[in-house]
Design an enzyme around this catalytic site. Structure first.
Site, short mmCIF file in Angstrom:
data_model
loop_
_atom_site.label_atom_id
_atom_site.label_comp_id
_atom_site.label_asym_id
_atom_site.label_seq_id
_atom_site.Cartn_x
_atom_site.Cartn_y
_atom_site.Cartn_z
N ASP A 136 -24.53 63.18 107.07
CA ASP A 136 -24.94 64.47 106.49
C ASP A 136 -26.44 64.71 106.63
OD1 ASP A 136 -25.95 62.65 104.69
OD2 ASP A 136 -24.92 63.44 102.93
N HIS A 138 -28.82 62.47 105.71
CA HIS A 138 -29.68 61.82 104.71
C HIS A 138 -30.53 60.73 105.33
CE1 HIS A 138 -26.16 58.97 103.66
NE2 HIS A 138 -27.11 58.18 104.06
N GLU A 143 -30.21 63.02 99.83
CA GLU A 143 -29.05 63.81 100.25
C GLU A 143 -29.43 65.28 100.46
OE1 GLU A 143 -26.46 62.34 101.14
OE2 GLU A 143 -25.45 61.16 99.60
C1 GLP Z 1 -26.82 54.40 103.98
C2 GLP Z 1 -28.28 54.08 103.72
C3 GLP Z 1 -29.18 54.78 104.71
C4 GLP Z 1 -28.64 54.59 106.10
C5 GLP Z 1 -27.29 55.23 106.22
C6 GLP Z 1 -26.71 55.19 107.62
O1 GLP Z 1 -26.36 55.50 103.29
N1 GLP Z 1 -28.72 54.39 102.40
O2 GLP Z 1 -30.50 54.29 104.58
O3 GLP Z 1 -29.52 55.13 107.04
O4 GLP Z 1 -26.44 54.56 105.33
O5 GLP Z 1 -26.00 54.01 107.80
P1 GLP Z 1 -25.51 53.41 109.15
O6 GLP Z 1 -26.72 52.85 109.81
O7 GLP Z 1 -24.52 52.36 108.75
O8 GLP Z 1 -24.90 54.52 109.91
#
Ligand code: GLP
Length: 236
Positions: A136, A138, A143
């Site tokens: 999304d 973030h 968020e």
């Molecule tokens: C979580 C963390 C983020 C991270 C995101 C993406 O929500 N709080 O800091 O960037 O996941 O995760 P992934 O790297 O597993 O796609």
């Protein structure tokens, strides 16, 4: 912005680790802003290897992490503190006392946020901030919203984030619904920002974040205003 597309996760991890290693070599007492999620795991593996081979030395490095789930303490294997110990801190010669993760079990999360921002300020800010990106848009746990939040703060996680992060938990119901996250001030004041994204599923949000309008509805889009941003995207 330097937007780099690579073919494999291994290539992404090597490039990200090399940028972080260069930071440590250039400034041995640097402050690294670190991230969790699946994206940085490969880079942390490479950094561990470089440290074991004597290429880099973490002994004078300080780290500050982006975020933590509310309610999970360091002994919980789903906490971000646990993740960082397991994937990096326990494997390199960093001084654990100089590794900081916001506390998700503080009595007063708002106060914890204020103290975390003070800490980052007292360290002289972040030299290099590593980020992943949520589906999304973030960053950390900032968020989509009507506005950007500057300070470290308490957030309620979006349903889509809870769903996306359920893969790390026994069930979706086990995913905490709240988190504490660094806000945009510390991230945007970092001297360098490195965002990594892995897999075709991230392509659409990357296009919105880095080639669309700057809006709090896509939190990562604020990074377009950062003077030293590198994005590495691996298609596979
Ligand atoms: C979580 C963390 C983020 C991270 C995101 C993406 O929500 N709080 O800091 O960037 O996941 O995760 P992934 O790297 O597993 O796609």
């Amino acid at each position: 912005m330097n937007f780099i597309t690579v073919k494999t996760y291994d290539e992404l991890s090597t490039k990200a680790a090399n940028i972080i290693a260069a930071q440590i070599i250039n400034k041995p007492n640097c402050v690294l802003g670190l991230a969790t999620g699946s994206s940085p795991v490969g880079a942390y593996d490479k950094l561990t290897e470089y440290c074991k081979n004597g290429i880099i030395d973490f002994s004078t490095v300080t780290s500050v992490n982006l975020d933590e789930y509310v309610g999970l303490d360091s002994s919980n294997n789903q906490s971000y503190r646990y993740f960082m110990n397991k994937n990096l801190f326990d494997r390199v010669n960093i001084n654990k006392e100089k590794t900081f993760v916001p506390s998700g079990t503080a009595d007063d999360i708002e106060k914890e946020g204020e103290q975390y921002d003070k800490l980052i300020k007292s360290l002289g800010g972040i030299d290099l901030q590593l980020l992943g990106i949520g589906l999304d848009g973030h960053i950390g746990f900032n968020e989509p919203d009507e506005y950007f939040t500057a300070e470290t703060h308490l957030v309620s996680l979006d349903a889509s984030t809870i769903k996306a992060n359920a893969r790390f938990f026994a069930s979706e119901a086990d995913v905490p619904t709240k988190a504490i996250t660094m806000g945009m001030m510390s991230i945007m004041q970092a001297k360098k920002v490195l965002l990594i994204a892995n897999g075709a599923a991230k392509k659409e949000i990357l296009e919105k974040a880095f080639f669309g309008p700057i809006t709090p509805k896509v939190p990562a889009s604020i990074l377009q205003l950062h003077p030293d941003l590198t994005v590495i995207y691996s298609e596979n």
